[in-house]
Design an enzyme around this catalytic site. Sequence first.
Site, mmCIF file in Angstrom:
data_model
loop_
_atom_site.group_PDB
_atom_site.id
_atom_site.type_symbol
_atom_site.label_atom_id
_atom_site.label_comp_id
_atom_site.label_asym_id
_atom_site.label_seq_id
_atom_site.Cartn_x
_atom_site.Cartn_y
_atom_site.Cartn_z
ATOM 1 N N ARG A 1 11.319 -5.264 5.120
ATOM 2 C CA ARG A 1 11.171 -4.237 4.842
ATOM 3 C C ARG A 1 12.174 -2.976 5.860
ATOM 4 O O ARG A 1 12.481 -3.691 6.648
ATOM 5 C CB ARG A 1 9.864 -3.342 5.346
ATOM 6 C CG ARG A 1 9.406 -2.253 4.985
ATOM 7 C CD ARG A 1 7.998 -1.785 4.846
ATOM 8 N NE ARG A 1 6.957 -2.200 6.497
ATOM 9 C CZ ARG A 1 5.903 -2.765 6.628
ATOM 10 N NH1 ARG A 1 5.482 -1.899 5.513
ATOM 11 N NH2 ARG A 1 5.082 -2.810 8.266
ATOM 12 N N ARG B 1 -9.708 0.425 8.810
ATOM 13 C CA ARG B 1 -9.470 -0.708 8.944
ATOM 14 C C ARG B 1 -10.299 -1.738 9.479
ATOM 15 O O ARG B 1 -10.267 -3.105 9.261
ATOM 16 C CB ARG B 1 -7.734 -1.020 9.487
ATOM 17 C CG ARG B 1 -6.829 -0.319 9.421
ATOM 18 C CD ARG B 1 -5.590 -0.377 10.102
ATOM 19 N NE ARG B 1 -4.297 -0.853 10.520
ATOM 20 C CZ ARG B 1 -3.572 -0.512 9.578
ATOM 21 N NH1 ARG B 1 -3.417 0.635 8.929
ATOM 22 N NH2 ARG B 1 -2.370 -0.722 9.388
ATOM 23 N N ARG C 1 -0.897 -9.072 13.592
ATOM 24 C CA ARG C 1 -1.443 -7.849 12.463
ATOM 25 C C ARG C 1 -1.925 -8.332 11.281
ATOM 26 O O ARG C 1 -3.117 -8.268 11.123
ATOM 27 C CB ARG C 1 -0.052 -7.263 12.018
ATOM 28 C CG ARG C 1 0.801 -6.105 13.336
ATOM 29 C CD ARG C 1 1.460 -5.651 12.249
ATOM 30 N NE ARG C 1 2.264 -5.430 11.202
ATOM 31 C CZ ARG C 1 2.813 -4.982 10.660
ATOM 32 N NH1 ARG C 1 4.508 -5.517 11.222
ATOM 33 N NH2 ARG C 1 2.752 -4.188 9.485
ATOM 34 N N ARG D 1 11.039 -0.940 11.083
ATOM 35 C CA ARG D 1 10.188 -1.076 12.089
ATOM 36 C C ARG D 1 10.214 -2.064 13.471
ATOM 37 O O ARG D 1 10.351 -3.057 12.991
ATOM 38 C CB ARG D 1 9.047 -0.852 11.216
ATOM 39 C CG ARG D 1 8.901 0.508 10.338
ATOM 40 C CD ARG D 1 7.449 0.561 9.470
ATOM 41 N NE ARG D 1 6.390 -0.446 9.963
ATOM 42 C CZ ARG D 1 4.713 -0.279 9.477
ATOM 43 N NH1 ARG D 1 5.133 0.502 8.316
ATOM 44 N NH2 ARG D 1 3.881 -0.990 10.239
ATOM 45 N N LYS E 1 0.791 -1.010 -0.521
ATOM 46 C CA LYS E 1 -0.080 -0.004 0.025
ATOM 47 C C LYS E 1 0.964 1.335 -0.373
ATOM 48 O O LYS E 1 0.800 2.526 -0.862
ATOM 49 C CB LYS E 1 -0.622 0.223 1.150
ATOM 50 C CG LYS E 1 -1.765 -0.888 2.085
ATOM 51 C CD LYS E 1 -3.083 -1.053 2.469
ATOM 52 C CE LYS E 1 -2.246 -1.259 4.071
ATOM 53 N NZ LYS E 1 -1.214 -2.386 4.091
HETATM 54 P P1 ADP Z 1 1.994 -2.168 3.245
HETATM 55 O O1 ADP Z 1 2.033 -0.873 3.528
HETATM 56 O O2 ADP Z 1 1.343 -2.238 2.271
HETATM 57 O O3 ADP Z 1 2.640 -2.284 4.660
HETATM 58 P P2 ADP Z 1 4.645 -2.285 1.559
HETATM 59 O O4 ADP Z 1 4.534 -0.719 0.617
HETATM 60 O O5 ADP Z 1 5.487 -1.337 3.252
HETATM 61 O O6 ADP Z 1 3.305 -2.280 2.526
HETATM 62 O O7 ADP Z 1 5.291 -3.080 1.193
HETATM 63 C C1 ADP Z 1 5.959 -4.065 2.012
HETATM 64 C C2 ADP Z 1 7.398 -4.748 1.491
HETATM 65 O O8 ADP Z 1 7.076 -5.721 0.153
HETATM 66 C C3 ADP Z 1 8.809 -3.316 1.697
HETATM 67 O O9 ADP Z 1 9.359 -4.005 1.703
HETATM 68 C C4 ADP Z 1 8.270 -3.374 -0.038
HETATM 69 O O10 ADP Z 1 9.524 -2.571 -0.822
HETATM 70 C C5 ADP Z 1 7.981 -4.533 -0.537
HETATM 71 N N1 ADP Z 1 6.417 -4.282 -1.761
HETATM 72 C C6 ADP Z 1 6.329 -3.658 -2.129
HETATM 73 N N2 ADP Z 1 5.277 -4.055 -3.611
HETATM 74 C C7 ADP Z 1 6.179 -5.219 -3.541
HETATM 75 C C8 ADP Z 1 6.002 -6.333 -4.236
HETATM 76 N N3 ADP Z 1 5.165 -5.676 -5.448
HETATM 77 N N4 ADP Z 1 6.693 -6.685 -4.978
HETATM 78 C C9 ADP Z 1 7.362 -7.220 -3.606
HETATM 79 N N5 ADP Z 1 7.995 -6.301 -2.952
HETATM 80 C C10 ADP Z 1 7.384 -5.339 -2.522
HETATM 81 P P1 AMP Z 2 0.702 0.455 9.078
HETATM 82 O O1 AMP Z 2 1.996 1.707 8.908
HETATM 83 O O2 AMP Z 2 -0.157 0.646 8.442
HETATM 84 O O3 AMP Z 2 1.727 -0.663 8.885
HETATM 85 O O4 AMP Z 2 -0.180 0.508 10.901
HETATM 86 C C1 AMP Z 2 1.005 0.501 11.808
HETATM 87 C C2 AMP Z 2 -0.041 0.453 12.780
HETATM 88 O O5 AMP Z 2 -0.276 1.657 13.465
HETATM 89 C C3 AMP Z 2 -0.649 -0.641 13.194
HETATM 90 O O6 AMP Z 2 -0.348 -2.244 13.214
HETATM 91 C C4 AMP Z 2 -1.731 -0.283 14.009
HETATM 92 O O7 AMP Z 2 -1.612 -0.557 14.794
HETATM 93 C C5 AMP Z 2 -1.759 1.203 13.492
HETATM 94 N N1 AMP Z 2 -3.014 1.573 12.364
HETATM 95 C C6 AMP Z 2 -2.606 1.819 11.410
HETATM 96 N N2 AMP Z 2 -3.983 2.458 11.346
HETATM 97 C C7 AMP Z 2 -4.774 2.303 11.844
HETATM 98 C C8 AMP Z 2 -6.480 2.728 12.487
HETATM 99 N N3 AMP Z 2 -6.879 3.110 10.595
HETATM 100 N N4 AMP Z 2 -7.012 2.510 13.097
HETATM 101 C C9 AMP Z 2 -5.894 1.591 14.466
HETATM 102 N N5 AMP Z 2 -4.620 1.288 13.953
HETATM 103 C C10 AMP Z 2 -4.034 1.582 13.237
#
Ligand code: ADP
Ligand code: AMP
Length: 216
Positions: free
Chosen positions: A127, A88, A171, A160, A13
């Site tokens: 990541r 969410r 999660r 992270r 995302k």
């Molecule tokens: P989210 O925001 O949904 O938690 P991220 O955008 O942070 O996900 O992506 C999670 C991890 O996967 C990151 O390390 C990113 O570089 C990697 N990633 C994102 N999209 C892809 C893809 N299409 N193929 C492989 N790895 C990806």
């Molecule tokens: P993310 O960066 O989207 O992976 O979110 C990291 C963490 O932030 C999640 O695991 C939750 O603990 C918190 N969080 C993010 N967005 C929300 C939301 N819409 N509602 C509640 N908690 C959230």
Amino acid sequence: MNIVLMGPPGAGKGTQADVMARNLFVPHISTGDIFRANIKAGTELGQLANQYISKGDLVPDEVTLAMIKDRLAEDDCAKGFILDGLPRTIGQADALEAILAEQGKQLDKVVNIDVPEELLIARLCGRRVCRNCSQTYHLENNPPTEPGRCDECGGELYQRADDSEETIKNRLEVYRAQSEPLIAYYEQKGLLLSVNGNQTINNVLVDIGKGLGQSW
Ligand code: ADP
Ligand code: AMP
């Protein structure tokens, strides 16, 4: 365009939202990034949120919804936004609709990035995020040019705290129980665009563009 990006943790995302926002000249609003900025700054909101984030649980709605209401009211959202990380839960989706309606807005599309669960742990464990600008990398799938340094700003990359295997498991459970039902919810509203997230970052972007009628 007012767009929500959905999908399990690690779906991509943030990665997609970042490029989409730059192309559409609208802000990328990540609730997770806002919480992490508050944790870093040591604010009251950050301290509260960290109690939940560190375990992989959802931050309570009263905090999260007040935060997003204020953010969406800012001037830079007037022409649209890419919202990543909210809603969410179905409750948050209803609240978001009400917040937008108060501001005379509505969602145009909800993009769901579909990725098989078995790929998510490897994506999350690999990541790395820039401490300075939040740009996201992956040790294997999307590495920075110089190990440990952000290509965009030269900032230090870090892992992270909630990208540990145990927190990831919680999660993913929270996602399944509380967030996955949103797919049917938005499908019923006629807003859902589902894309296959198990392809290269660029091909996912192309598919999202096709669904939005947008060439990037
Ligand atoms: P989210 O925001 O949904 O938690 P991220 O955008 O942070 O996900 O992506 C999670 C991890 O996967 C990151 O390390 C990113 O570089 C990697 N990633 C994102 N999209 C892809 C893809 N299409 N193929 C492989 N790895 C990806
Ligand atoms: P993310 O960066 O989207 O992976 O979110 C990291 C963490 O932030 C999640 O695991 C939750 O603990 C918190 N969080 C993010 N967005 C929300 C939301 N819409 N509602 C509640 N908690 C959230």
